[in-house]
Write a protein that holds these residues in place. Structure first.
Motif, PDB file in Angstrom:
ATOM      1  N   SER A   1       0.636  -1.339  -0.163  1.00  0.00           N
ATOM      2  CA  SER A   1      -0.098   0.049   0.010  1.00  0.00           C
ATOM      3  C   SER A   1       0.970   1.114   0.114  1.00  0.00           C
ATOM      4  CB  SER A   1      -1.001  -0.028   1.109  1.00  0.00           C
ATOM      5  OG  SER A   1      -1.457   1.461   1.239  1.00  0.00           O
TER       6      SER A   1
ATOM      7  N   THR B   1      -7.219  -6.029   1.907  1.00  0.00           N
ATOM      8  CA  THR B   1      -8.028  -5.011   2.685  1.00  0.00           C
ATOM      9  C   THR B   1      -9.110  -4.328   1.657  1.00  0.00           C
ATOM     10  OG1 THR B   1      -6.564  -3.305   2.764  1.00  0.00           O
ATOM     11  CG2 THR B   1      -6.611  -4.823   4.783  1.00  0.00           C
TER      12      THR B   1
ATOM     13  N   GLU C   1     -15.296  -2.567   0.506  1.00  0.00           N
ATOM     14  CA  GLU C   1     -16.538  -3.229   0.657  1.00  0.00           C
ATOM     15  C   GLU C   1     -16.380  -4.819   1.372  1.00  0.00           C
ATOM     16  OE1 GLU C   1     -18.247  -3.376  -3.469  1.00  0.00           O
ATOM     17  OE2 GLU C   1     -16.272  -1.994  -3.798  1.00  0.00           O
TER      18      GLU C   1
ATOM     19  N   ASN D   1     -12.236   1.432   5.001  1.00  0.00           N
ATOM     20  CA  ASN D   1     -11.840   2.168   4.114  1.00  0.00           C
ATOM     21  C   ASN D   1     -10.647   3.299   4.452  1.00  0.00           C
ATOM     22  OD1 ASN D   1     -11.805   2.936   1.389  1.00  0.00           O
ATOM     23  ND2 ASN D   1     -13.748   4.390   1.768  1.00  0.00           N
TER      24      ASN D   1
ATOM     25  N   ILE E   1      -7.040  -3.782  -1.711  1.00  0.00           N
ATOM     26  CA  ILE E   1      -7.810  -4.155  -3.135  1.00  0.00           C
ATOM     27  C   ILE E   1      -8.300  -2.760  -4.080  1.00  0.00           C
ATOM     28  CG2 ILE E   1      -9.810  -4.874  -3.985  1.00  0.00           C
ATOM     29  CD1 ILE E   1      -9.840  -6.994  -1.804  1.00  0.00           C
ATOM     30  N   TYR E   2      -7.655  -2.762  -4.934  1.00  0.00           N
ATOM     31  CA  TYR E   2      -8.002  -1.712  -6.052  1.00  0.00           C
ATOM     32  C   TYR E   2      -8.473  -2.104  -7.181  1.00  0.00           C
ATOM     33  CZ  TYR E   2      -4.399   1.499  -3.625  1.00  0.00           C
ATOM     34  OH  TYR E   2      -3.852   2.467  -2.840  1.00  0.00           O
TER      35      TYR E   2
END
Ligand SMILES: Cc1cc2nc3c(=O)[nH]c(=O)nc-3n(C[C@H](O)[C@H](O)[C@H](O)COP(=O)(O)O)c2cc1C
Length: 179
Positions: free
Chosen positions: A10, A119, A122, A157, A85-86
């Motif tokens: 990240s 991560t 949603e 988030n 997660i992108y």
């Protein structure tokens, strides 16, 4: 005792996936393993140029921060990817590092066990599917390696949202199983 190499992908330092990775690391250290970690944040890692030179030379023509990371991957018994997660997939940073690790494809790599910590905002079972598929696709190219386990923290988030999430304990307990 295993050599465990944790790759935090990240760009958000101390964010949700970093925290998940830290719990895994804590467990793996308590279990007596040798654990090293790297964060891709701030690293200069260019895109793979697709020249395929590495398949002959076992070296990449690009000299940047991917090189020492790839070396650690080569020597590790266990590789742990931590990613946000992108767009329902691994982060671009993770994918770029995977591509730049292409020299390993034709080398005598040691890693056998791969873990994925992910991560996302949603929290549906389907949220993580593309990320698992992408990681599995990479693992499948390394016949001696297996994607052993996935820890998914959904519903997180903002930075810090992961505090108190059950996935933290899951990651810690998973880390403790490494030996
Ligand atoms: C470019 C981008 C794309 C994202 N795509 C998704 C997505 O497809 N699904 C989702 O649930 N969350 C998505 N998110 C939210 C992140 O996955 C979420 O905030 C995550 O917890 C961030 O982890 P980090 O703090 O380790 O960076 C996206 C965030 C960014 C910045």
């Amino acid at each position: 005792m295993k050599n465990v190499f944790v790759i935090k992908t990240s760009p958000r330092k101390s964010g949700n996936s970093d925290h998940l990775a830290d719990e895994f690391i804590k467990g793996a250290i308590e279990a007596g393993n040798h654990v090293e970690e790297v964060s891709l944040t701030g690293k200069n890692i260019q895109f793979c140029r697709g020249c395929m030179t590495c398949q002959q030379t076992h070296r990449c023509v690009i000299k940047d921060d991917a090189e020492p990371i790839r070396e650690k991957m080569l020597q590790a018994d266990v590789i742990v990817w931590a990613t946000p997660i992108y767009y329902y997939c691994v982060s671009g940073q993770m994918k770029t590092m995977i591509d730049r690790a292409n020299p390993l494809y034709s080398m005598d790599y040691k890693f056998r066990d791969i873990y994925l910590l992910a991560t996302a905002a949603e929290d549906e079972p389907s949220t993580v599917e593309g990320t698992v598929k992408a990681t599995q696709g990479w693992v499948d190219c390394f016949g001696k390696a297996t994607l052993k386990k996935v820890v998914f923290a959904g519903g997180v988030n903002s930075k810090g949202d992961i505090e108190g999430h059950s996935a933290l304990k899951e990651a810690y307990e998973l880390g403790k199983t490494i030996q």
